[in-house]
Design a protein around this motif. Structure first.
Motif, PDB file in Angstrom:
ATOM      1  N   LYS A  14       0.832  -1.199   0.000  1.00  9.13           N
ATOM      2  CA  LYS A  14       0.000   0.000   0.000  1.00  9.13           C
ATOM      3  C   LYS A  14       0.873   1.259   0.000  1.00  9.13           C
ATOM      4  O   LYS A  14       2.068   1.203   0.311  1.00  9.13           O
ATOM      5  N   ASP A  15       0.267   2.368  -0.300  1.00 11.60           N
ATOM      6  CA  ASP A  15       0.935   3.652  -0.134  1.00 11.60           C
ATOM      7  C   ASP A  15       0.762   4.054   1.333  1.00 11.60           C
ATOM      8  O   ASP A  15      -0.234   4.665   1.721  1.00 11.60           O
ATOM      9  N   ARG A  16       1.752   3.716   2.153  1.00  9.97           N
ATOM     10  CA  ARG A  16       1.606   3.908   3.602  1.00  9.97           C
ATOM     11  C   ARG A  16       1.748   5.361   4.034  1.00  9.97           C
ATOM     12  O   ARG A  16       1.524   5.674   5.199  1.00  9.97           O
ATOM     13  N   THR A  17       2.091   6.252   3.102  1.00  7.71           N
ATOM     14  CA  THR A  17       2.061   7.676   3.443  1.00  7.71           C
ATOM     15  C   THR A  17       0.627   8.185   3.529  1.00  7.71           C
ATOM     16  O   THR A  17       0.377   9.230   4.137  1.00  7.71           O
ATOM     17  N   HIS A  18      -0.313   7.449   2.941  1.00  4.20           N
ATOM     18  CA  HIS A  18      -1.718   7.844   2.961  1.00  4.20           C
ATOM     19  C   HIS A  18      -2.616   6.805   3.625  1.00  4.20           C
ATOM     20  O   HIS A  18      -3.725   7.115   4.046  1.00  4.20           O
TER      21      HIS A  18
END
Length: 352
Positions: A218-222
């Motif tokens: 996943k895009d773990r910044t979001h």
């Protein structure tokens, strides 16, 4: 159902007794391990100093293990009974930079000692000290644990003896090597390698790794799990530990690891009415394994305190020393000069 949802549901029952551990490695051979202690009650925590050559009774009951310490160590010890005497060790670092962190794991199973078994027995309450007193590196410790020559005794504890001693162990050393030790169906299961830097609670470690692999897509910044449940803390701990900058400034390195630990701690306060067993973080530790400094951060104190292992006499005969740190909010800074002679720890043992 996704793999993430499946693992979260599997872990929920055990997440109430929460702790977390993170090891960071950086430039110039820096190694820092942080851990949190989350529990329904305080442990009357102390710093304990154990010298080399100390004779220790392992409190295992029948055929109890007795051993002498090969290495000196500083420990965070405390009571397994509210208001009781110190009878267990939860955390520690020895003079060689080996660190050990004892955390709760509902699925852990040390197995039953069969009648007439010849293996010496060791109370779970003395397990942390045993490892720190006998080994200098993770590699040699792992080899010994794989041989499975000791029966660890999971003595019930706490009010009414209702708490089960289902615990697992994280170890790391001054080289950055790391291992997670669990006992499943009575046998040690070990994840050994520098990559095993984070440990929380349930589910078992192999399932935690699967969960983290799922979130790594996943895009773990979001999109990052934010609850205080064990699987979510594991994923956040892994992510934020990876984001720490490769600083050569030890103050910034310590601040980075503490920032991760505070992110995965449980806030102090009244439990959630829908989850009355979720417990707050009572304290955190930072173990600077390169410089030999052991920090203790109490949730009930405005100051952090520490011991410098390089300034402690661990020679045989120097004696056991201790200082209460959880119940004394006025303490601050370096506590080396405030250590006092103390009796040996009388570890929690099975009833005759």
């Amino acid at each position: 159902m996704t793999i993430g949802a499946t693992l979260v549901l599997a872990a929920t029952p055990a997440a109430s007794l929460a702790c977390s551990r993170v090891t960071w490695t950086g430039p110039n051979q820096q190694v820092i391990t942080g851990r949190s202690m989350d529990w329904p009650y305080g442990f009357n925590s102390h710093f304990h100093v154990i010298p080399r050559g100390e004779a220790i009774e392992g409190a295992g009951g029948i055929n109890s293990l007795r051993f002498n310490s090969r290495y000196g160590a500083v420990l965070v010890s405390g009571s397994t009974e509210p208001g009781g005497a110190v009878d267990a060790v939860f955390d520690g670092m020895n003079e060689k930079g080996l660190a050990a962190n004892l955390l709760y794991l509902a699925e852990n199973d040390f197995g039953l000692a069969t009648a007439g078994a010849k293996r010496p027995r060791l109370s779970f309450a003395a397990w942390t000290l045993y490892l720190l007193s006998q080994y200098a590196t993770v590699k040699e410790l792992v080899v010994a644990v794989q041989q499975d020559r000791i029966q660890i005794v999971p003595v019930p504890f706490g009010p009414g003896g209702k708490a089960k001693a289902t615990v697992h162990m994280a170890v790391s050393d001054a080289s950055g090597d790391s291992a997670v030790i669990e006992y499943l169906s009575g046998k040690p299961v070990i994840h050994h390698g520098r990559q095993y830097q984070v440990m929380t609670n349930s589910p078992v470690y192999s399932e935690q790794l699967k969960l983290n692999a799922f979130w790594a897509t996943k895009d773990r910044t979001h999109d990052l799990p934010g609850s205080i449940q064990s699987p979510d803390r594991f994923v956040r701990g892994m992510y934020y530990n990876e984001q720490l900058p490769p600083t050569t400034d030890p103050r910034q390195a310590l601040a980075g690891v503490m920032g991760v630990m505070r992110n995965i701690s449980v806030p102090w306060g009244t439990p959630d009415p829908e989850h009355p067993n979720i417990s707050p973080t009572w304290w955190r530790t930072l173990l600077d394994q390169k410089n030999g400094v052991y920090y203790f951060d109490s949730a009930l104190s405005p100051q952090m305190v520490w011991l410098n292992l390089r300034q402690i006499d661990f020679s045989p005969g120097s004696g056991v020393r201790a200082i209460a740190i959880e119940s004394n909010p006025s303490l601050q800074g370096n506590l080396n000069a405030q250590l006092k002679v103390a009796p040996p720890i009388s570890f929690l043992a099975p009833k005759p």
